[in-house]
Every structure is written in structure tokens, then in C-alpha cells.
Design an enzyme around this catalytic site. Structure first.
Site, mmCIF file in Angstrom:
data_model
loop_
_atom_site.group_PDB
_atom_site.id
_atom_site.type_symbol
_atom_site.label_atom_id
_atom_site.label_comp_id
_atom_site.label_asym_id
_atom_site.label_seq_id
_atom_site.Cartn_x
_atom_site.Cartn_y
_atom_site.Cartn_z
ATOM 1 N N TYR A 10 0.570 -20.307 12.727
ATOM 2 C CA TYR A 10 1.983 -20.679 12.918
ATOM 3 C C TYR A 10 2.070 -21.436 14.228
ATOM 4 C CZ TYR A 10 6.987 -20.371 13.821
ATOM 5 O OH TYR A 10 8.296 -20.676 14.079
ATOM 6 N N GLU A 30 8.519 -27.075 13.625
ATOM 7 C CA GLU A 30 7.925 -25.817 13.162
ATOM 8 C C GLU A 30 6.942 -26.113 12.028
ATOM 9 O OE1 GLU A 30 9.593 -21.442 12.036
ATOM 10 O OE2 GLU A 30 10.334 -23.097 10.811
#
Length: 378
Positions: A97, A186
Site C-alpha cells: 500500500y 493512493e
């Protein structure tokens, strides 16, 4: 490639398989996360599928296109799928992530990274807080080599070559973040493929609306069909609108006052139907547009107008309210609280207008009246 036709999706799949692809990914293109675990209004399950048969790609695309996908990030109606994406699947051995966010606590950008990629970062933060690294960046200096290398090492890129490659990717992403005036970049997951290359498999990027004039090319790609039509209409008139699930429509000048208004409605047992900030320089035309948006929501059973006139003049707002109520033949109970510049003139305009309106002395009084109006109509 993306397409709005099932037959085209099948053809893309055939072409990819001919060039050596072993697996394909079919994705519904909507502005919501959790697509893989979502379901469609026709009963079809999953907005993301891994397939190796072109015919199935076409069949699945047909089940997706023209139907609404419901995920944990949509409302009960979901979002209509107008396009699907077909691409070659990647073989990878690591998922990460990675995000760059504007963070108020650190007064600037922060890198948020985790080895736990491919899953909800909120769940990771709750269950494994040590699995997340936060690296603030001085916006005046930009990201330093040492920071990029540290983040890369945390993600497991420890060899000299891998660390250098990953660090360069991180610096490139930061340059994207700053260069495009983004507020969020993101990537979930960021993966390391079996060939050692690093790829972005899925991403979400938000941009600062205030910088639109600098990035016409980016904002021209905005897909308004994926957004709440009320929010789209509000944007045309420079109104800030967010739909909620309550039944008291709110029109307020100033974001802080709008938040306070919603809180006080809740304290009195009511439920706000929206956040609507008309700003400090709204004119009569904008006020009428705001009323149209509020009354287009069938959930709204009462409207509360809360205006504190500083730059905004109460008489201008009052005239806008009167015009809107008459033009729209407003039947929804209306409560108005005015305070500030030209307040007496504003109240007089409302009183002389002949429209059905309750005027309140303060915000508590206004919220209480709005809640009671809803209760009477139930």
C-alpha cells in the site's frame, strides 16, 4: 483498454490472448472502492474478475454494462457501469500500500505505506498499526533521497538495486503529487511482479479544485455521470453541496456554520439532508439554484436557511428566498434564520412577501422549528 460494449470487451480479450497473455482482468469502471466484493442490481456478483476465456469476458461484461454496481462505498442504489476495463493480468509475489496525502496534523504531504497491500488500509490501521509507516515531507524542500530510500526499505526493498529502483518510483510519484496539485495519490496495491518490476495495479488520485485553472487537461477528463447529479448542478453555480440521508434540507453561508447547523439539527433530534454552503458572495440566482437542488431531493420534508450576514447581505438572501419560493411554488415547510448585515431589511422582505415562512431568532430556535415541521408532516 476500456470500452462501453460487451462485444468490444470480448475482442480486446481475444487480441490480448493472441499476444501471449495467460490471464485477463475485467474491471467495472465506477468511482467507488470495493468493486471486487460488490454486487450488481441484476444479481451478478463481483465488479472485478480474473479470466482466461475471451467469450466469458464478453459474457461478464454484458452482465456489468448498463447495470448498477453496489459496493461498501456506494449508496444502496450503487453506480451505473458505463465502461469496463480489460487488461492483462500480472504475476506478482508482493503487494504493498502506498499513498501520499495532504495531512493537516503535519501541515503538508505525508507518505503512508504498508506491506499489507491489496486490503483495506483502515482495517490494517486498526488491527496492525505497526504495519503502517508515516513519513512527513517538508513541502518547501520536497522529498529527500534518504526519505525515499527509508520508505523503500520499510516495504522490503533491501538490496541496493531494488532499493534504488523503488526509491526512484517513490520520488516520481511525489513529483506527480506536487506537479498536478493533487491532494491524494493512493495506490493499492503497488506490486512487485515476478520479473522484479514494480507496477501500479490500482490507484485513486484526487486533485485540488482550486488549481483547476492550472490543469485544464486533467479536469477535462472528469466524468460527471459518475457523480451525484445534485452535486453536479451545485458546481455549475459555485455552490458546495454534499447529499446526506436526512430529511431537513440546509442552506447556509460558510462551511463552519453549515457544520454547526447540521450538528444542532441532530441535537434537536432531526437529521440533515445535506451540506450546502452558498459561500460569502451568493446572489439571488445562486439562492434560487440552491432551492431547486434542495427541493429535488424527495427526502427533504423541511428546509432550514441559516445566514450570518457579514460579506453576505441578509436582504439579498431574503429576496433570493422569496423569488425561489414563488418560482418553484414551494410547498415544503421553510424556516429562516437571518443575522448580520441588513438583517432588519431582510426580515421585512420575508414578512412582506406573502410566502409561507417561519423566521427564527437564533440557530437553536431555527433547528427546533425545522424538526417540529418535519414531525408535523409525518
Amino acid at each position: 483498454m476500456s470500452t462501453d460494449k460487451a462485444s468490444k470487451a470480448e475482442q480486446i480479450a481475444k487480441d490480448l490472448l493472441k499476444t501471449g497473455a495467460k490471464e485477463l482482468v475485467l474491471k467495472a469502471q465506477v468511482h467507488a472502492g470495493g468493486r471486487g466484493k460488490g454486487h450488481f442490481d441484476n444479481g451478478f456478483k463481483g465488479g472485478v474478475h480474473v479470466l482466461n476465456d475471451a467469450k466469458k469476458v464478453g459474457e461478464y461484461a454484458k452482465q456489468m454494462l448498463g447495470h448498477s454496481l453496489i459496493t461498501k462505498q456506494t449508496d444502496d442504489k450503487g453506480q451505473m457501469v458505463k465502461k469496463v476495463l480489460v487488461l492483462e493480468s500480472l504475476d506478482f509475489d508482493k503487494e504493498f500500500y502506498f499513498a501520499i496525502l495532504m495531512d493537516r496534523t503535519h501541515l503538508g504531504p505525508v507518505l503512508v505505506v504498508s506491506k499489507e497491500g491489496g486490503m483495506d488500509i483502515e482495517k490494517v490501521a486498526e488491527e496492525k498499526p505497526d504495519a503502517i509507516m508515516y513519513e512527513p515531507v517538508d513541502i518547501m524542500k520536497g522529498i529527500e533521497d534518504s526519505q525515499a530510500k527509508k520508505v523503500a526499505e520499510f516495504l522490503g526493498f533491501t538490496s541496493k538495486e531494488d532499493n534504488a529502483d523503488a526509491a526512484q518510483q517513490i520520488k516520481n510519484l511525489y513529483d506527480l503529487f506536487i506537479g498536478e496539485d493533487a491532494t491524494q495519490v493512493e495506490i493499492n496495491p503497488l506490486v512487485r511482479a515476478t520479473d522484479g518490476q514494480i507496477y501500479c495495479v490500482d490507484a485513486k488520485i484526487n486533485f485540488d479544485d482550486n488549481a483547476e485553472y492550472r490543469h485544464k487537461d486533467v479536469f477535462s477528463q472528469r466524468d460527471w455521470s459518475m457523480e451525484d447529479p445534485r452535486e453536479v448542478e451545485a458546481a455549475k453555480y459555485q455552490l458546495n453541496y454534499i447529499g446526506l440521508k436526512g430529511n431537513i434540507g440546509c442552506m447556509v453561508n460558510g462551511a463552519g456554520l453549515a457544520m454547526a447547523t447540521m450538528d444542532i439539527i441532530k441535537l434537536h433530534g432531526g437529521a440533515p439532508a445535506n451540506f450546502l454552503d452558498v459561500g460569502g458572495g451568493a446572489n439571488e440566482k445562486q439562492v434560487e439554484a440552491a432551492f431547486k437542488i434542495l427541493t429535488s431531493d424527495k427526502q427533504v420534508k423541511a428546509i432550514l436557511v441559516n445566514i450570518f450576514g457579514g460579506i453576505m447581505r441578509c436582504d439579498v438572501i431574503a429576496q433570493g428566498i422569496v423569488n425561489a419560493a414563488k418560482n418553484l411554488e414551494l410547498s415544503t415547510p421553510l424556516v429562516v434564520r437571518l443575522e448580520g448585515t441588513n438583517v432588519q431589511r431582510g426580515k421585512q422582505i420575508l414578512e412582506d412577501s406573502g410566502i409561507k415562512v417561519e423566521t427564527a431568532e437564533d440557530l437553536d430556535d431555527a433547528a427546533e422549528r425545522a424538526v417540529k415541521a418535519v414531525e408535523k408532516g409525518m
